[in-house]
Write a protein that holds these residues in place. Structure first.
Motif, short mmCIF file in Angstrom:
data_model
loop_
_atom_site.label_atom_id
_atom_site.label_comp_id
_atom_site.label_asym_id
_atom_site.label_seq_id
_atom_site.Cartn_x
_atom_site.Cartn_y
_atom_site.Cartn_z
N TYR A 37 0.85 -1.10 -0.05
CA TYR A 37 0.04 0.06 0.07
C TYR A 37 0.82 1.28 0.00
O TYR A 37 2.00 1.31 0.80
CB TYR A 37 -0.93 -0.24 1.24
CG TYR A 37 -1.76 -1.16 1.40
CD1 TYR A 37 -2.58 -1.41 0.45
CD2 TYR A 37 -1.76 -2.19 2.53
CE1 TYR A 37 -3.32 -2.76 0.39
CE2 TYR A 37 -2.61 -3.30 2.60
CZ TYR A 37 -3.41 -3.57 1.38
OH TYR A 37 -4.14 -4.56 1.52
N ASN A 38 0.41 2.28 -0.54
CA ASN A 38 0.91 3.47 -0.65
C ASN A 38 0.28 4.69 -0.84
O ASN A 38 -1.04 4.51 -1.35
CB ASN A 38 2.18 3.73 -1.88
CG ASN A 38 1.62 3.62 -2.95
OD1 ASN A 38 1.19 4.34 -3.48
ND2 ASN A 38 1.90 2.44 -3.73
N SER A 40 0.63 7.35 -2.65
CA SER A 40 1.31 8.32 -3.82
C SER A 40 -0.18 8.66 -4.79
O SER A 40 -0.86 7.92 -5.06
CB SER A 40 2.40 7.73 -4.39
OG SER A 40 1.93 6.72 -5.28
N GLU A 173 6.53 7.37 -1.15
CA GLU A 173 5.78 5.83 -1.23
C GLU A 173 6.75 4.73 -1.11
O GLU A 173 6.24 3.70 -0.86
CB GLU A 173 4.86 5.85 -2.44
CG GLU A 173 5.73 5.98 -3.74
CD GLU A 173 5.70 7.49 -4.32
OE1 GLU A 173 6.05 7.40 -5.40
OE2 GLU A 173 5.16 8.31 -3.43
N ASP A 263 -2.30 1.82 -7.52
CA ASP A 263 -1.75 2.59 -6.32
C ASP A 263 -2.85 2.46 -5.19
O ASP A 263 -3.92 2.79 -5.64
CB ASP A 263 -1.14 3.81 -6.35
CG ASP A 263 0.18 4.08 -7.01
OD1 ASP A 263 1.01 3.17 -6.93
OD2 ASP A 263 0.29 4.99 -7.79
N GLU A 336 -5.26 8.36 -10.27
CA GLU A 336 -5.03 6.97 -10.10
C GLU A 336 -5.29 6.66 -8.53
O GLU A 336 -5.56 5.72 -8.15
CB GLU A 336 -3.57 6.70 -10.12
CG GLU A 336 -3.04 5.43 -10.55
CD GLU A 336 -1.77 5.02 -11.27
OE1 GLU A 336 -1.00 4.29 -11.00
OE2 GLU A 336 -1.62 5.98 -12.30
#
Length: 716
Positions: A37-38, A40, A173, A263, A336
């Motif tokens: 998971y991030n 960004s 991230e 993302d 995104e």
């Protein structure tokens, strides 16, 4: 799902085996191909994105200006931060931080940088020490205060506050949770040592040190208590919860799989769990409640299960479809960041639907009447079926006689609750909203005290000159920007002789979340920079604060298209279900009332501070810009759930009676109680997440809990 559900009833063991094989395959996929998971996100075609591209052209900028960093800030209870005793204690802490995996450099004001790769930091420090820009007019005391903190490390003018910059490998991230938590632990261990106050903040540490949420357990417990009183049966109460928990586990595995190709934000699993538990228990409740009604009416178990999947199961399918449609509508935003959230939440809802229409009917078919065999003392005895004699039927008749008055009162109540939405201000909160004990809050307050509130969120201006080495044009632009009363200091980086690109740090006089800071950003872009640039310089305002402002603007611009797509597709889905125009149109329009009321409550609590302390909110500020869009996407699907379950039963009665008023009364009598119970469960599940520590999840919990409350009790 209709034929599959009927197959599940007739071949329950095969259906359960098929579900287990599907679950095992998804778990195996998550274990072997699951992502990370991030948080960004990119914003193409915005000024901050253009600034970011230019900044990356500056040698060393990727590491020193646009990479992942954090600030360690300290101050003694008395005396100077420059004293040898303070230096010894803090240097030990900074040494520990520099040894954390993923940390490349720690720039300290006490001497040489610490770490394995400090070359970029040395270059940046050397550049800032060059005499370029000297000879400008003397700076004011407030500007001097800001300039003291403009480097990667330093002390305040009064030498009471010091700070060091921690640089991580890669972008935000790329920082692992383990590294971020290790840095946070090292700083928290030093806080209070030798009468020092020490804190650390930065985007790289945003989610470090948070405890795993216990909200799911609280929500499930409350839902179970409600179900125990509803069915008066131990097995009957556990079945919806059991089905939802199993489906949620598979849904969470799918969220992890989603993170391998999109993302997905770090809070996405919690958000998906919140939505999934709410809809999953509700979907299973509707199916099992209809099964129990059929049993009470004298049907055989298998016949009752078939009736349940034909009616409640069909409604579950369409209800889940509207939730998924609404969530996937986030793709029209073309950001995104939202795509990952949409897929993660949609996958969880889809698994909940499959659990309620495949796994649960198979289990009910196997158990038969044993599903309600273990009676509890308060269990109600089955009564003779009388669609016009229960509480909701009498309520429906009374409401029907006074519908104009009660319609007007309900609308007035919703509009009053929604009134605070007129003061809605979208934006990102800064660290001043965290708890007083939080390390980020400590660092934020010390930076504000030592270097001014704007030091917590400076703008980063990317400058491109028409002639290489035209430092005079850069200094002229800096002078024009610094003359604005909202600017504490404009600090340009020297332009290399053969280069045409450099950067400038613009520090506001106000804190990041203040409205005045947003106003300054607009003045810089629309007035100050265009007037001062001419043909020699082009400048673009970027940095974290500009990115968040652009994020807000992009969402506001995309909102009309998003609403049109989601409401339009939801309307078409309901037209297919009801073969009607008026019923879907009513449902779609009234969902906006529920959203308005929910946002009114959210503004009153998070922006105005009403009752904020009760739910653990320690600071007020703007509402995160993605909240209204995400809440509407989720709420639209959920409110359509209640519309589907209420009106589909009314439509059944219409088929029997061809009498509109009787159909409405009988539909309300048959489904009103279970919809009220379902709403109470969903309210409890969402409300439990308000008790967590994550402010974003608190925001969602309050907005969704209040939305469900108003939608089920007043609007529907």
């Amino acid at each position: 799902m209709g034929p599959i559900s009927r197959w599940a009833v007739h071949k329950p063991k095969s259906a359960i085996l098929a579900w287990l094989i599907m679950a095992a395959a998804i778990f195996a996929l998550a274990a072997t191909a699951g992502g990370t998971y991030n948080n960004s996100f990119s914003l193409p075609d915005t000024e901050s994105a253009t600034a970011q591209e230019l900044l990356e052209q500056i040698p060393g900028a990727q590491e020193s200006l646009t990479g992942a960093t954090a600030k360690v800030v300290w101050s003694p209870a008395s005396g100077s931060a420059t004293s040898p005793a303070v230096a010894e204690t803090i240097t030990q802490t900074l040494n520990t931080v520099s040894e954390v995996p993923g940390v490349t450099c720690v720039v300290t004001p006490y001497g040489e940088p610490l770490g394995s790769d400090c070359e970029a930091a040395r270059k940046r420090a050397a550049a800032q020490e060059t005499p370029a820009g000297q000879g400008r007019q003397p700076v004011s005391p407030s500007a001097a205060k800001v300039l003291a903190g403009s480097g990667p490390a330093g002390f305040s003018v009064d030498e009471h506050v010091g700070f060091a910059t921690v640089t991580f490998e890669g972008a935000v991230e790329d920082v692992s949770p383990a590294s971020a938590t290790a840095v946070l632990d090292a700083v928290e261990a030093a806080n209070g040592t030798d009468s020092l106050t020490v804190g650390v903040n930065g985007q790289a540490l945003e989610f470090a040190g948070q405890e795993p949420p216990s909200s799911e357990g609280i929500g499930i417990t409350v839902a179970l208590v409600i179900l125990l009183f509803t069915f008066g049966s131990l097995v009957g109460a556990f079945l919806p919860v059991f089905s939802a928990i199993l489906s949620l586990a598979v849904g969470q595995a799918l969220v992890l799989v989603t993170a391998s190709f999109l993302d997905v934000a770090t809070f996405a699993p919690t958000l998906a769990a919140m939505i999934g538990l709410g809809v999953g228990i509700d979907y299973s409740l509707f199916v099992i409640n209809r099964y129990k009604q059929a049993l009470d009416a004298g049907r055989e178990p298998r016949t009752a299960a078939l009736e349940s999947v034909r009616t409640a199961g069909r409604a579950v399918l369409f209800a889940a479809a509207t939730v998924v449609i609404a969530l996937l509508g986030l793709f029209v935003l073309r950001i995104e960041f939202f795509n990952g959230l949409a897929i993660a939440a949609s996958a969880t809802v889809a698994m909940m639907m499959i659990g309620a229409t495949l796994l649960l009917p198979a289990v009910l078919s196997l158990l038969g009447r044993k599903a309600f065999a273990i009676k509890l003392p308060w269990a109600r005895k089955p009564k003779e079926h009388n669609p016009d004699g229960n509480v909701f039927a009498r309520y429906g008749a009374w409401l029907e006689q006074n519908f104009r008055w009660f319609g007007a009162v309900a609308l007035a109540v919703i509009l009053v609750i929604a009134a605070p939405i007129a003061s809605l201000r979208l934006g990102f909160t800064d660290d001043s909203g965290k708890s007083p004990e939080a390390s980020a809050r400590i660092a934020h307050e010390q930076l504000s005290e030592g270097f001014g509130p704007g030091s917590n969120g400076p703008f980063l201006v990317a400058i491109e000159t028409s002639q290489p080495g035209d430092d005079a044009a850069v200094q002229q632009l800096a002078g024009a920007i610094s003359s604005d009363p909202g600017v504490a200091a404009a600090i340009p980086f020297p332009l290399a002789p053969g280069s045409t690109v450099t950067a400038m740090q613009v520090v506001p006089t106000t804190a990041p979340q203040d409205e005045a800071t947003t106003d300054l950003l607009n003045r810089l872009r629309e007035e100050i920079i265009p007037a001062a640039s001419g043909d020699t310089v082009r400048a673009y305002v970027g940095g974290a604060q500009a990115i968040t402002s652009d994020f807000t603007s992009v969402l506001q611009d995309a909102l009309p298209l998003f609403l049109a797509v989601v409401m339009g597709l939801g309307f078409l889905a309901l037209v297919l279900l009801f073969r009607s125009i008026v019923v879907p149109l009513t449902g779609v329009i009234t969902s906006l009332l529920s959203l308005a009321a929910a946002m009114g409550v959210t503004v009153a609590v998070f922006q105005w501070g009403w009752l904020a302390e009760i739910i653990g909110i320690t600071g007020t500020g703007p509402i995160q810009p993605f909240l209204p869009i995400m809440v509407f996407a989720i709420l639209f699907g959920l409110s359509m759930d209640y519309q589907v379950f209420l009106v589909s039963r009314m439509q059944e009665e219409w088929g029997h009676t061809q009498d509109n008023r009787k159909a409405v009364r009988r539909g309300l009598a048959a489904s009103g109680r279970v919809v009220a119970i379902a709403a109470a469960i969903m309210f409890s599940v969402f409300g439990a997440f308000i008790l967590g520590s994550d402010s974003t999840i608190k925001l969602f919990g309050l907005a969704l809990a209040s939305a469900v409350l108003f939608d089920a009790s007043i609007v529907r």
